[in-house]
Design a protein around this motif. Structure first.
Motif, PDB file in Angstrom:
ATOM      1  N   TYR A 188     -33.324  86.669  62.207  1.00 54.35           N
ATOM      2  CA  TYR A 188     -34.238  85.795  61.473  1.00 54.35           C
ATOM      3  C   TYR A 188     -33.478  84.710  60.702  1.00 54.35           C
ATOM      4  CZ  TYR A 188     -38.206  88.800  62.585  1.00 54.35           C
ATOM      5  OH  TYR A 188     -39.192  89.486  63.246  1.00 54.35           O
ATOM      6  N   PHE A 189     -32.275  85.033  60.243  1.00 56.87           N
ATOM      7  CA  PHE A 189     -31.430  84.010  59.605  1.00 56.87           C
ATOM      8  C   PHE A 189     -30.980  82.974  60.638  1.00 56.87           C
ATOM      9  CE2 PHE A 189     -31.003  87.414  56.455  1.00 56.87           C
ATOM     10  CZ  PHE A 189     -31.184  86.700  55.276  1.00 56.87           C
ATOM     11  N   GLU A 190     -30.644  83.454  61.849  1.00 56.46           N
ATOM     12  CA  GLU A 190     -30.280  82.535  62.934  1.00 56.46           C
ATOM     13  C   GLU A 190     -31.453  81.637  63.302  1.00 56.46           C
ATOM     14  OE1 GLU A 190     -27.419  82.037  64.486  1.00 56.46           O
ATOM     15  OE2 GLU A 190     -26.264  83.575  63.433  1.00 56.46           O
ATOM     16  N   CYS A 231     -42.026  83.960  66.354  1.00 56.13           N
ATOM     17  CA  CYS A 231     -41.296  82.760  65.908  1.00 56.13           C
ATOM     18  C   CYS A 231     -41.109  81.776  67.055  1.00 56.13           C
ATOM     19  CB  CYS A 231     -39.940  83.160  65.334  1.00 56.13           C
ATOM     20  SG  CYS A 231     -40.026  84.010  63.746  1.00 56.13           S
ATOM     21  N   LYS A 235     -33.841  80.728  61.344  1.00 56.96           N
ATOM     22  CA  LYS A 235     -33.998  79.755  60.259  1.00 56.96           C
ATOM     23  C   LYS A 235     -32.993  78.612  60.401  1.00 56.96           C
ATOM     24  CE  LYS A 235     -34.105  79.345  55.222  1.00 56.96           C
ATOM     25  NZ  LYS A 235     -33.941  80.059  53.913  1.00 56.96           N
ATOM     26  N   GLN A 236     -31.744  78.949  60.763  1.00 53.58           N
ATOM     27  CA  GLN A 236     -30.718  77.920  60.937  1.00 53.58           C
ATOM     28  C   GLN A 236     -31.062  76.969  62.074  1.00 53.58           C
ATOM     29  OE1 GLN A 236     -26.900  79.780  61.384  1.00 53.58           O
ATOM     30  NE2 GLN A 236     -26.840  80.536  59.275  1.00 53.58           N
ATOM     31  N   HIS A 237     -31.779  77.450  63.074  1.00 57.34           N
ATOM     32  CA  HIS A 237     -32.171  76.620  64.219  1.00 57.34           C
ATOM     33  C   HIS A 237     -33.604  76.105  64.070  1.00 57.34           C
ATOM     34  CE1 HIS A 237     -28.686  78.797  65.922  1.00 57.34           C
ATOM     35  NE2 HIS A 237     -28.532  77.715  66.659  1.00 57.34           N
ATOM     36  N   HIS A 238     -34.078  76.058  62.819  1.00 50.27           N
ATOM     37  CA  HIS A 238     -35.388  75.464  62.495  1.00 50.27           C
ATOM     38  C   HIS A 238     -36.535  76.159  63.226  1.00 50.27           C
ATOM     39  CE1 HIS A 238     -33.059  72.333  60.552  1.00 50.27           C
ATOM     40  NE2 HIS A 238     -32.384  72.158  61.677  1.00 50.27           N
ATOM     41  N   ILE A 290     -32.746  92.007  61.033  1.00 51.33           N
ATOM     42  CA  ILE A 290     -32.880  90.934  60.037  1.00 51.33           C
ATOM     43  C   ILE A 290     -31.985  89.733  60.345  1.00 51.33           C
ATOM     44  CG2 ILE A 290     -32.475  90.339  57.605  1.00 51.33           C
ATOM     45  CD1 ILE A 290     -33.470  93.133  56.875  1.00 51.33           C
ATOM     46  N   PRO A 291     -30.699  89.912  60.739  1.00 54.58           N
ATOM     47  CA  PRO A 291     -29.837  88.753  61.021  1.00 54.58           C
ATOM     48  C   PRO A 291     -30.412  87.737  62.004  1.00 54.58           C
ATOM     49  CG  PRO A 291     -28.516  90.740  60.912  1.00 54.58           C
ATOM     50  CD  PRO A 291     -29.942  91.185  60.817  1.00 54.58           C
ATOM     51  N   PRO A 341     -26.453  87.433  66.617  1.00 55.00           N
ATOM     52  CA  PRO A 341     -25.562  87.832  65.515  1.00 55.00           C
ATOM     53  C   PRO A 341     -24.740  89.084  65.863  1.00 55.00           C
ATOM     54  CG  PRO A 341     -27.845  87.565  64.771  1.00 55.00           C
ATOM     55  CD  PRO A 341     -27.868  87.595  66.263  1.00 55.00           C
TER      56      PRO A 341
END
Length: 282
Positions: A153-155, A213, A157-160, A150-151, A42
């Motif tokens: 972690y959003f990435e 993760c 999430k988007q990549h499962h 934090i960003p 990000p």
């Protein structure tokens, strides 16, 4: 004597932390350059990390921490800025070069101006015994560091759940640099620098979460990994065949060109010899 030993230990540990933080982003920068792509990394993360270097540097300069720890945030800010520029220049963002130069130059000037404007007055206030403004600046640095992590972690999430675009050598060295810096602050003696320790602990904790993760994703998606390896092998094989075919066509073209050239030379030689033969018969 003990205080001298503590200071030496703090300097050594701080130097190790600084060296790690000098090179931690280099693997990520190299990967970005080779791939010409920053998907999964990000831009906001790199910008916030670069921005955190300002209060980070102000805090340690005003606190008169050992020299390696004072230098560390500025080197960190430099490499974070380079990675931020890559995130904006390469896909998926792809800013125009002119726009990128103008905005990044303005941001760098702003960062330098803010740090210079804060260091001198805060140092005077701190030396007079008022510590809360410096502590507040350190808290801002801690918040920027934490928010910057934090960003990703959003990435993820988007990549499962998969970590994409972030180099793990970079993460490992970054965590190592933070750990050695914690040891340095503990070893320097005197009053414990709680805020400095908190700053580095936040970095280590958030990055361990990213590692976790990826470990969970690998353990739960082994079939996906095998399929990717199979497809990659097939793609490589197809590429080799295409290269062999292209090479064969090139060789065929060269042979045909040579044959045509020889044929032309034979025709030219025949034409040149005809008048000579007629003259000799006469």
């Amino acid at each position: 004597m003990s205080e001298t030993v503590d200071n030496k230990a703090a300097t050594v540990l701080g130097t190790i932390g600084t060296v790690l933080w000098c090179i931690q982003l280099i693997p990520q920068i190299i990967v970005n350059y080779r791939k010409k792509n920053c998907e999964g990394l990000p831009p906001l993360m790199m910008f916030l990390w670069a921005a955190s270097g300002v209060p980070f540097g102000v805090y340690f300069i005003v606190k008169k921490s050992n020299l390696p720890v004072q230098v560390q945030p500025h080197i960190f800010m430099l490499f974070a800025t380079i990675a931020w520029v890559q995130c904006l220049y390469y896909p998926p963002v792809q800013w125009a070069r002119k726009r990128l130069i103008i905005i990044v130059s303005a941001v760098c000037i702003l960062f330098a101006s803010i740090e210079i404007a804060l260091v001198f007055p805060l140092r005077i206030v701190y030396n007079n015994g008022t510590e809360w403004p410096t502590t507040f600046i350190g808290a801002i640095a801690a918040v920027l560091l934490a928010v910057g992590l934090i960003p990703p972690y959003f990435e993820i999430k988007q990549h499962h759940g998969e970590v994409v675009g972030i180099n793990f050598f970079f993460l490992a060295m970054d965590s190592g640099g933070a750990i050695f810096s914690i040891f340095s602050l503990v070893a320097q003696g005197g009053e414990m620098d709680i805020m400095g320790i908190v700053l580095y602990t936040i970095v280590v904790s958030m990055e361990l979460g990213i590692f976790g993760c990826q470990v969970v994703w690998v353990l739960t998606h082994r079939d996906v990994i095998k399929e990717r390896k199979r497809l990659k092998a097939l793609e490589k094989e197809a590429q080799l065949k295409a290269e062999e075919t292209a090479l064969g066509e090139d060789e065929k073209g060269v042979l045909e060109s040579n044959a045509t050239q020889k044929k032309d030379e034979t025709v030219e030689t025949t034409i040149e010899n005809r008048p000579t033969n007629s003259s000799s018969e006469a």
